[in-house]
Design an enzyme around this catalytic site. Sequence first.
Site, short mmCIF file in Angstrom:
data_model
loop_
_atom_site.label_atom_id
_atom_site.label_comp_id
_atom_site.label_asym_id
_atom_site.label_seq_id
_atom_site.Cartn_x
_atom_site.Cartn_y
_atom_site.Cartn_z
N GLY A 73 0.78 -1.22 0.00
CA GLY A 73 0.00 0.00 0.00
C GLY A 73 0.81 1.27 0.00
N ASN A 102 1.01 2.31 -6.45
CA ASN A 102 -0.13 2.78 -5.66
C ASN A 102 -0.47 4.23 -5.96
OD1 ASN A 102 -0.80 0.39 -4.06
ND2 ASN A 102 1.22 0.67 -3.14
N ASP A 182 -3.29 -12.17 -8.26
CA ASP A 182 -4.48 -11.39 -8.56
C ASP A 182 -4.11 -10.44 -9.70
OD1 ASP A 182 -3.23 -9.09 -7.43
OD2 ASP A 182 -4.04 -9.55 -5.45
N HIS A 185 -0.79 -8.32 -8.49
CA HIS A 185 0.29 -8.91 -7.70
C HIS A 185 0.75 -10.23 -8.30
CE1 HIS A 185 -1.82 -6.37 -4.63
NE2 HIS A 185 -0.58 -5.99 -4.45
#
Length: 209
Positions: A73, A102, A182, A185
Amino acid sequence: MLTRRRFFVLPLGLLALSACSGKRKYAALPAGSTVLALGDSLTYGYGAAAGNGYPAQLARLTGWKVVNGGVSGDTSAQASARLPALMRQHRPALVLAGIGGNDFLRKIPEAETRSNIGNILHAVKADSVPVVLVAEPYLSLGALVGMPSDHPLYADLADRYDVPLLSDAWSDILGNKDLKSDQIHANAEGYRVFAEKMRDFLRELGFYR
């Protein structure tokens, strides 16, 4: 005189070619050297079991101590704020900086991201430590159809700060469904592939033999 002129022109041409190649040679790092991997979830290893992120896998490939300075994050501003303490604590011989994904997801103004990453590169170089910049994908039409590509700002920053750029590595991995946990990632295999790409790139630069 004509022969002498030809003798001097050829080496100058070869030097220019070497400078344009982007493959400057650095001193090799011996086994046990400390390397700092600064970044976000792609550095942290999100999507894989502990010990399977790319820093751990790169450490196994090279024999270096690769510090995982990745925080899931993290934005470029947050990574920049964390960097001084990490540099003081670990005193790395090399920094691998992969950050910005991010920022793109949160639609942070590009000028801020450029400034923050530039600050990271400047700070590391100011400590007389070599740094390698790692490009990350951004929200683009290609990404929507499973074909991510690097944000152009990385190439610009690498040129501006005169640092090596590892390009297309994450984009290639995240464009392969077999290497992802995903949409954004990698999985353990993807992190292994990245670690191998990084090792090979560092070998080209002279850091690893």
